[in-house]
Design an enzyme around this catalytic site. Sequence first.
Site: not given
Ligand code: FES
Length: 189
Positions: A34, A103
């Site tokens: 991400c 996360c």
């Molecule tokens: Fe990357 Fe939460 S979406 S740490």
Amino acid sequence: MLYSKKVMEHFQNPRNVGVIKNADGVAEIGNPVCGDLVTFYIKVKDNRIEDIKFQTLGCGAAIAVSSIVTEMAKGRTIEEARKITNVDAVKELGGLPKHKFHCSNLGASALQAAIDDYQNRQKTAKKDVSAKPIKKDIFSCPYCEGPVEGLEDYCKRCQVELKKCYKCGNLMKKGEDKCPHCGASQKET
Ligand code: FES
């Protein structure tokens, strides 16, 4: 509600945000999937975490987890702080939605890596600020969402071998035909 009251509270009012100059341990952890990043700084006195701060370029869940981890670690001995995991942080926050559990890996791993950095500096007697902080990426298992650290091709908790999807780069089970994230057929590789 998707997020607990406590998650929302820590997200909107995160504790211990900032930088510690002359920190005794620093670590930056990134999630390559991400792109989120968390940096932890710790100041240690008499084997206790006297001060702790974090900075993040992360989602709301990563902010809330980092914030609670700093609260859980502050004032603890190094040995006590060593035991804090992402699962503890999520419990303390009253849970996270399943798809956001990964996360939690950033904050907890950043704390552990900052402690590693502190202990490395102790060993090498490099307590000066020029010592390079630890920087590393952390992947999450696509099945249990737990951290897959160091060994990117195996999840200890699920005991499954993993590989990266050639298309989206996320981790998936080795030998599986279809990526559970983007649906790409692995037969094309
Ligand atoms: Fe990357 Fe939460 S979406 S740490």
